[in-house]
Design a protein around this motif. Structure first.
Motif, short mmCIF file in Angstrom:
data_model
loop_
_atom_site.label_atom_id
_atom_site.label_comp_id
_atom_site.label_asym_id
_atom_site.label_seq_id
_atom_site.Cartn_x
_atom_site.Cartn_y
_atom_site.Cartn_z
N ARG A 101 0.83 -1.22 -0.01
CA ARG A 101 -0.04 0.04 -0.01
C ARG A 101 0.90 0.98 0.05
NH1 ARG A 101 -1.28 2.08 4.83
NH2 ARG A 101 -1.12 0.20 5.66
N CYS A 102 0.35 2.30 -0.82
CA CYS A 102 1.05 3.37 -0.63
C CYS A 102 1.05 4.27 0.62
CB CYS A 102 0.70 4.40 -1.83
SG CYS A 102 1.25 5.99 -1.75
N VAL A 103 1.67 4.73 1.33
CA VAL A 103 1.55 5.43 2.43
C VAL A 103 0.52 6.80 2.27
CG1 VAL A 103 2.83 6.74 4.36
CG2 VAL A 103 3.67 4.36 3.58
N ASP A 104 0.91 7.18 1.05
CA ASP A 104 0.54 8.67 1.12
C ASP A 104 -1.09 8.50 0.38
OD1 ASP A 104 2.60 10.34 1.56
OD2 ASP A 104 3.57 9.51 -0.15
N CYS A 105 -1.25 8.02 -0.85
CA CYS A 105 -2.64 7.89 -1.29
C CYS A 105 -3.59 6.42 -1.08
CB CYS A 105 -2.49 8.25 -2.86
SG CYS A 105 -1.78 6.57 -3.79
N GLU A 106 -2.79 5.68 -0.37
CA GLU A 106 -3.60 4.45 -0.04
C GLU A 106 -3.85 3.63 -1.09
OE1 GLU A 106 -6.66 5.12 2.64
OE2 GLU A 106 -5.13 6.26 4.15
N PRO A 141 8.36 3.40 -6.09
CA PRO A 141 7.48 4.23 -5.64
C PRO A 141 6.18 3.88 -6.18
CG PRO A 141 9.38 5.26 -6.41
CD PRO A 141 9.51 3.89 -6.85
N CYS A 142 5.18 4.47 -5.43
CA CYS A 142 3.51 4.30 -6.06
C CYS A 142 3.55 4.86 -7.39
CB CYS A 142 2.65 5.19 -5.12
SG CYS A 142 1.06 5.15 -5.55
N SER A 143 2.98 4.27 -8.46
CA SER A 143 2.76 4.51 -9.75
C SER A 143 1.64 5.49 -9.86
CB SER A 143 2.31 3.30 -10.49
OG SER A 143 1.13 2.51 -10.13
N ASN A 144 0.99 5.67 -8.93
CA ASN A 144 -0.31 6.72 -8.87
C ASN A 144 0.16 8.16 -8.48
OD1 ASN A 144 -3.00 7.57 -8.97
ND2 ASN A 144 -3.05 7.38 -6.86
N CYS A 145 1.23 8.04 -7.36
CA CYS A 145 1.43 9.40 -6.89
C CYS A 145 2.92 9.62 -6.53
CB CYS A 145 0.68 9.63 -5.55
SG CYS A 145 1.09 8.89 -3.97
N GLY A 146 3.69 8.53 -6.62
CA GLY A 146 5.10 8.63 -6.36
C GLY A 146 5.42 8.53 -4.75
N GLY A 147 4.32 7.97 -4.02
CA GLY A 147 4.51 7.96 -2.68
C GLY A 147 5.30 6.74 -2.09
N VAL A 148 5.63 6.46 -0.92
CA VAL A 148 6.36 5.63 -0.39
C VAL A 148 5.17 4.22 -0.24
CG1 VAL A 148 7.43 4.64 1.61
CG2 VAL A 148 7.79 6.92 0.71
ZN LIG Z 1 0.52 6.80 -3.94
#
Ligand SMILES: [Zn+2]
Length: 261
Positions: free
Chosen positions: A142-147, A162-169
């Motif tokens: 799971r992405c810590v930022d956008c879930e 990194p998250c392909s949606n928002c680049g988050g962790v």
């Molecule tokens: Zn994300």
């Protein structure tokens, strides 16, 4: 002994009637339901904490502080014996009679939502729908930022991108000690609780937040409570009906009773 069995039988009949006449039913499960699938509990005399000691409660802030070295340790299998034992058990685990009975009761149209504290994914594997996994699911990242969630196959050999949606962790979906419950899961579970007029709590000690809090919200909003547990809990005195016993014994009997009404 006969009296005790009679009492359980009559409570199962009462529960089946209450479930049938309720408009919205939420069933919430804790570690107790997965014990018969071979997954050790955290608490209790045989629990992981009794054998390995209580782990540090700041795992999430440690992860956030140094994600790269966390993933390096993960990829090199440098995890504590306690984590390894839990993981091995979860990897082998299959749904048990209690999971299947819940799925069967749901197919009768009698359970609207299932909220689980377990990360083992066994409710979904048994075929249940509308499952809210407030502590995450071992089969996802799971992405810590956008879930955003990503299905993956264990074990992991490379650090996740990194998250392909928002680049988050990216971390495991399973909620770490000290980590907030993902917002979407919390929102969905609160909505389900707000709507329900009956909450059935299975195999949960009702001490760990937010599950414990959700039970109290349901109660104070006027919902009735049924507890299925082998032991007394902090919530027992608040329950309309208590079904004392293992969930693998009680739930198939409850399904049978509901389907005969
Ligand atoms: Zn994300």
């Amino acid at each position: 002994m006969t009296n005790k069995l009679d009492k359980i039988k009559s409570n199962i009949v009462k529960s089946a009637e209450l479930i049938s006449k309720s408009k919205k039913v939420v069933l919430m499960t804790g570690a107790g339901i997965s014990v018969d699938s071979g997954i050790p509990t955290f608490q209790g005399t045989e629990g992981l904490w009794a054998r390995f000691g209580k782990p540090k409660m700041n795992a999430f802030s440690e992860f956030i502080k140094n994600k790269d070295s966390w993933w390096d340790r993960e990829i090199n299998h440098q995890r504590s014996p306690y984590v390894m034992e839990l993981r091995r058990a979860i990897e082998k685990a299959k749904p048990n009679d209690a999971h299947y009975a819940i799925c069967d009761i749901q197919k009768l149209g009698k359970i609207n939502h299932i909220i689980t504290q377990n990360i083992d994914g066994l409710h979904i594997e048994s075929g249940s729908k509308n499952v809210i996994e407030i502590h995450g699911n071992r089969n996802y990242l799971r992405c810590v930022d956008c879930e955003n969630r990503y299905r993956f196959s264990s074990p992991i050999f490379e650090k996740p991108l990194p998250c392909s949606n928002c680049g988050g962790v990216i971390k495991y979906d399973s909620v770490m000690f000290g980590e907030p419950i993902p917002k979407l899961m919390l929102k969905n579970s609160k909505n389900a609780i707000k709507e329900c007029d009956l909450l059935i709590i299975v195999g949960s000690s009702s001490t760990v937040r937010p599950a414990a809090g959700l039970s109290w919200i349901a109660k104070s909003d006027g919902a009735k409570l049924i507890e299925v547990n082998i032991n007394d809990t902090k919530l027992s005195s608040e329950c309309e009906i208590i079904l004392r016993g293992s969930s693998t014994d009680i739930l198939p009997k409850l399904y049978k009773e509901i389907s005969s009404l």
